[in-house]
Design a protein around this motif. Sequence first.
Motif, mmCIF file in Angstrom:
data_model
loop_
_atom_site.group_PDB
_atom_site.id
_atom_site.type_symbol
_atom_site.label_atom_id
_atom_site.label_comp_id
_atom_site.label_asym_id
_atom_site.label_seq_id
_atom_site.Cartn_x
_atom_site.Cartn_y
_atom_site.Cartn_z
ATOM 1 N N GLY A 245 0.732 -1.271 0.008
ATOM 2 C CA GLY A 245 -0.068 0.069 -0.071
ATOM 3 C C GLY A 245 0.916 1.346 0.085
ATOM 4 N N LYS A 246 0.339 2.383 -0.769
ATOM 5 C CA LYS A 246 1.035 3.780 -0.706
ATOM 6 C C LYS A 246 2.343 3.749 -1.355
ATOM 7 N N ARG A 248 4.870 1.536 -1.285
ATOM 8 C CA ARG A 248 5.929 1.025 -0.811
ATOM 9 C C ARG A 248 6.144 -0.403 -1.473
#
Length: 319
Positions: A245-246, A248
Amino acid sequence: MAIQWFPGHMHLTKKAIAERIRQTDVVIELLDARLPGSSANPMLADLTAGKPALKVLNKQDLADPERTAQWLAHYNAQPATRAIALDASATAPARTLVQACHALAPTRGSMAKPMRVLICGIPNVGKSTLINTLAGKRATKTGDEAGITKLEQRIVLADGFYLYDTPGMLWPRIIVAQSGYHLAASGAIGRNAFDEEEVGLELLNSLKGPYADLLTARYGIADPAGLNDEDLLDAIGRQRGALLGKGRVNLQKAADIVMHDFRSGALGRITLETPEQFAQWLAAGQVLDAARQVKKDAIEQQRLIKFKKIPRPPRADSA
């Protein structure tokens, strides 16, 4: 982190080899052509000392041809030793093993004096595939997993030619740190014995100098040698969509991708070490191991003194 992996069945293998070696004419040690020094078992060298040896650099189709030539010259220069390189699944080259064994033990091979050959190697080096190719049938189980063979097997390859197969065996303590990483990267060590991310980083460190062009071709990353290992693994993860997520990067998945590409040959023909490099690593490992043993002996001496098993040594200034 030091990587170690010595399951219980390997103790039994060591005992079986020690018993079998007395009736053995030639010892074949199957090595991984991508890491010939790291895949050579020092414990096996002690167990089979004095027996003619055939070093087989398997998976040569995945290895760097120039470095394979260096390793063949290295092993062929050793006494009572021959070395050849092959792909275990190729029938014609594999059969040259029989001829090589006869050259090492020319008085053996008849029904009266059968050739008795012991074949050994680390886990997942391709031993079972080679034996099946030689036998022309499925004589042993195979699989891309360390530790498939668990028991000694006898295979009759021809009249007067007996091949004894043993389970893949590592050694109780790996003193060359680079060897532990290379063995893990090759699949010779069980997955539960190492951290994928750490091994992936060490693998990239070995690759980005001599094989930077292969990394660029596979992952589209310019100048891999100019990146540190962590940034290079991060870049590979982004290129291959190993994301959390995000935005990474899932570094463990990225490391798995690199190791899979190395093992399968998707990266190209690669050998992780030269004879000169391995000799340097081994010398350094032996120094560290000697220091470790001195420290261990001192601790054991203090324990024995504490429990009055041995007398306390006299002080140097008491004379």
